[in-house]
Design an enzyme around this catalytic site. Structure first.
Site, PDB file in Angstrom:
ATOM      1  CE  LYS A   1      -3.863  -2.331   2.218  1.00  0.00           C
ATOM      2  NZ  LYS A   1      -4.351  -2.695   3.579  1.00  0.00           N
TER       3      LYS A   1
ATOM      4  CD  GLN B   1      -3.304  -4.436   6.856  1.00  0.00           C
ATOM      5  OE1 GLN B   1      -3.349  -3.594   5.925  1.00  0.00           O
ATOM      6  NE2 GLN B   1      -3.716  -5.609   6.436  1.00  0.00           N
TER       7      GLN B   1
ATOM      8  CG  ASP C   1      -9.163   0.060   5.164  1.00  0.00           C
ATOM      9  OD1 ASP C   1      -9.065  -0.450   4.135  1.00  0.00           O
ATOM     10  OD2 ASP C   1      -8.417  -0.415   6.193  1.00  0.00           O
TER      11      ASP C   1
END
Ligand code: NAD
Length: 287
Positions: free
Chosen positions: A53, A97, A120
């Site tokens: 990412k 994450q 997200d």
């Protein structure tokens, strides 16, 4: 043989689009979008996703910083870090994450992220917007799948989309996206308690596997001509590889390819699309 949907190529298209938009912003004097990534613990898969990412962000001109913490960090400290990122005007997107160590409540952490920075799309407000069809951040993996279908010219309107898996990250948000006006699929979601799963899967015009089990989708679950999207990322032992394993999806690729009209590979399918949508979301957050 099925046509291979090339996620690498399609994600490169999206990344180029984001790169051009970021360049346009900077030409008009605006600063680069900024993505803050929080990585907790030592999980090698998480570390590798975060690395991917960060690299993809840099390539399109998005600034990103990966903040790494020991697995022993307390929940209160994590919530503090998020609050600081929420308040920091130079931070556009926040990504924590997952999974988190067991002593940290994932939902508490997700709730703490400002919905305006929730790239997200996990916050209940973002999920709510998705369910009622309001504009907002896109759930990365599901939106990546929809982009793949669109860019490959696959008709979704009126088609039966069967999704195997009901997770909050893939199955449920994908079901909502596929139902959206403009996409207009008829959606069935299957899960571990579904009886007659093969029979339902065989009715799919678009079959999505998001289970996390290698070779779960066998030939008898695929209708001839179906579009097969394999979300799974599974490590299987492979002594012939230097690292001792290889990545496979949830679909028996060889068998399904003989029946499907289109199929995604693993790796090189849905995975790269997920990152591309994250970049789109970060750009959106900066706007
Ligand atoms: P999860 O474990 O949260 O959910 C798995 C789902 O599969 C559950 O809803 C469960 O009901 C269903 N399931 C399990 N066993 C089943 C069975 N026997 N029959 C029918 N359904 C069954 O997983 P997830 O986070 O949704 O991820 C699924 C897979 O997709 C994993 O391999 C993960 O690594 C991968 N993934 C890939 C990407 C990507 O970018 N390509 C993103 C997210 C997840």
């Amino acid at each position: 043989m099925a046509h291979l949907i090339d996620g690498k190529m399609l994600s490169a298209q999206i990344r180029d689009e984001v790169k051009a938009a970021v360049a346009l912003r900077s030409a008009s004097g605006k600063r680069a979008p900024y993505l803050a990534v929080v990585l907790i613990g030592e999980d090698p898969a998480s570390a590798s996703y975060v690395k991917g990412k960060a690299k993809a962000s840099t390539e399109v001109g998005i600034d990103s910083d990966t903040m790494t913490y020991d697995a022993s960090i307390s929940e209160a400290e994590v919530l503090d870090i998020i609050e600081r990122l929420n308040q920091d005007e130079s931070v556009d997107g926040i990504l924590v994450q997952l999974p988190l160590p067991a002593h940290i409540d994932e939902q508490k952490v997700i709730h703490a992220i400002s919905p305006a920075k929730d790239v997200d799309c996990f916050h209940p407000e973002s999920v709510g917007n998705l369910v009622i069809g309001l504009d907002g951040f896109q759930p990365a993996t599901p939106a990546g799948i929809v982009e793949m279908l669109k860019r490959t010219g696959i008709e979704t309107s009126g088609k039966h989309c069967v999704i195997i898996g009901r997770s909050n990250i893939v199955g449920k948000p994908l079901a909502n996206l596929m139902l959206k006006k403009g996409i207009d699929a008829t959606v069935t979601v299957c899960h571990s308690r579904t009886s007659n799963l093969a029979e339902i899967a065989r009715q799919a015009d678009i079959l999505v596997a998001a289970i996390g089990r290698p070779n779960f989708v066998t030939k008898d679950m695929v209708k001839p001509g179906a579009v097969v999207i394999d979300v799974g990322i599974n490590r299987v032992d492979d002594e012939s590889r230097e690292r001792g394993y290889r990545l496979v999806g949830d679909v028996d690729f060889e068998a399904a390819s003989t029946l499907a009209s289109h199929i995604t590979p693993v790796p090189g399918g849905v995975g790269p699309m997920t990152i591309a949508v994250l970049l789109q979301n970060t750009l959106k957050a900066a706007k």
